[in-house]
Design a protein around this motif. Structure first.
Motif, PDB file in Angstrom:
ATOM      1  N   GLY A   1     121.426  91.704  27.490  1.00 58.51           N
ATOM      2  CA  GLY A   1     120.902  90.473  26.882  1.00 58.51           C
ATOM      3  C   GLY A   1     120.073  89.686  27.878  1.00 58.51           C
TER       4      GLY A   1
ATOM      5  N   SER B   1     116.485  86.857  27.287  1.00 56.15           N
ATOM      6  CA  SER B   1     116.415  85.407  27.045  1.00 56.15           C
ATOM      7  C   SER B   1     117.682  84.732  27.546  1.00 56.15           C
TER       8      SER B   1
ATOM      9  N   VAL C   1     130.971  87.849  29.013  1.00 56.43           N
ATOM     10  CA  VAL C   1     130.626  86.487  28.590  1.00 56.43           C
ATOM     11  C   VAL C   1     131.279  86.216  27.237  1.00 56.43           C
TER      12      VAL C   1
END
Ligand code: NDP
Length: 253
Positions: free
Chosen positions: A14, A17, A147
Motif C-alpha cells: 500500500g 498513497s 497496520v
C-alpha cells in the motif's frame, strides 16, 4: 538507542498513497532499500524516483496482494532483486463503513480479502526470509509491522465489519508474535486514529459525508506521523520489541 536500517531491505504494501507512501520514504531515509508494493504503478514510480533523488533505492512492484500468487510474487521479487528481506510493513487496507443491515456484501468481501487475507499472504510469504534475516542479517533482528487501527481496539456502530477485520489483524499479530519472537522476528501492531489520507474516499457518498462531519473539528494526523511511529519501532535495539502502538490525533475522543 536507535539502530539505523543501513544494508537492510524493507517491503511496504500500500505504498502508492497515504501511510504506506510516507513509511517507504521514512524507511529509505533510515538507510533501507525499499520494495514498494501496490496496484497503481504510476504512483509507485513517482515515489521510487523521489527515494532515488534523495540518495536511496526503491524497487517498484505492481501487485494486488489479495491475489495469493501476487502477494507471494511481491516477496519473491524483493528477495531476488534486493537480496534479502529484513522489514515488512503490512499496510495495504481498505475501510468501507456503514450499517450491517442492507450492506453491500461485496464491500465486506473487499475488506476481508485485503485487510485480513492479503495481510496474511504477505506475512506467510515473508516469514522465512525474516527468520533468515534475524539469524544472519546485519541487525540480527527482523520486523513485521501490521497496520491495524483504533478500530482494531474499539468497535463502533456503523463500523462492524471494518472492526472485525482490524480485530483479526490484532489477534493474528499477537499469536504470531508469540510464535516467532524468540527467534528475533518482532511482530508489531500499529493502531492509527484518524489520518488525512485517501482511505475514506472509497466509501459511498453518504458515508463520506458522515465521516467528514465526525472529524470536522479534529486536526487529523498526517501520514508522516504514523511513518515516524513505524520508523521508531523498527529502529529499536535488538532486545527491544514495541509490540503495539496506538496513535490518535490529540483532539480525537
Ligand atoms: P490509502 O487509501 O491512502 O492507502 C491504501 C493503500 O493500499 C494504497 O496504497 C492502495 O494502493 C493500497 N491497496 C489497496 N488495495 C490493494 C490491493 N488489493 N493490493 C495492494 N495494495 C492495495 O489509506 P491509508 O494510508 O490511510 O491506509 C493505510 C492503512 O492504514 C490501512 O490498513 C488502513 O486501514 C490503516 N488506517 C488508516 C487510518 C486513517 O485514518 N487513514 C486510520 C487507521 C488505520 P493501490 O490502490 O495503488 O493498490
Amino acid at each position: 538507542m536507535a539502530q539505523r536500517l543501513t544494508a537492510t531491505v524493507a517491503l511496504v504494501t500500500g505504498a502508492s498513497s497515504g501511510i504506506g507512501e510516507a513509511t517507504a520514504l521514512a524507511l529509505a531515509a533510515e538507510g533501507a532499500q525499499v520494495a514498494v508494493v501496490a496496484r497503481r504503478r504510476d504512483r509507485l514510480e513517482d515515489l521510487a524516483a523521489r527515494i532515488g533523488d534523495a540518495g536511496g533505492r526503491a524497487l517498484v512492484i505492481e501487485a494486488d496482494v489479495t491475489e495469493r500468487q501476487q502477494a507471494e510474487g511481491a516477496v519473491a521479487t524483493t528477495v531476488e532483486q534486493l537480496g534479502r528481506l529484513d522489514t515488512v510493513v503490512n499496510n495495504a487496507g481498505v475501510m468501507l463503513l456503514g450499517p450491517v443491515v442492507d450492506a453491500p456484501v461485496e464491500e465486506w468481501e473487499r475488506m476481508l480479502s485485503l485487510n485480513v487475507q492479503g495481510l496474511m499472504y504477505v506475512a506467510h510469504a515473508a516469514l522465512p526470509h525474516l527468520l533468515q534475516a534475524a539469524a544472519d542479517g546485519p541487525r540480527e533482528v527482523a520486523d513485521l509491522i501490521n497496520v491495524s487501527s483504533v478500530a482494531g481496539r474499539v468497535a463502533r456502530n456503523g463500523s462492524a465489519v471494518y472492526n472485525a477485520t482490524k480485530h483479526a489483524v490484532g489477534a493474528f499479530s499477537e499469536g504470531l508474535r508469540q510464535e516467532v519472537t524468540q527467534r528475533h522476528v518482532r511482530v508489531s501492531l500499529i493502531e492509527p486514529g484518524a489520518v488525512d489520507t485517501e482511505l475514506p474516499d472509497h466509501n459511498r457518498p453518504a458515508i463520506r459525508e458522515h465521516l467528514q462531519q465526525r472529524f470536522a473539528d479534529v486536526e487529523r494526523l498526517r501520514s508522516e506521523d504514523i511513518a515516524d511511529a513505524i520508523a521508531y519501532v523498527v529502529t529499536r535495539a535488538r532486545h527491544v520489541a514495541i509490540n503495539e502502538l496506538l496513535v490518535r490525533p490529540t483532539e480525537q475522543q
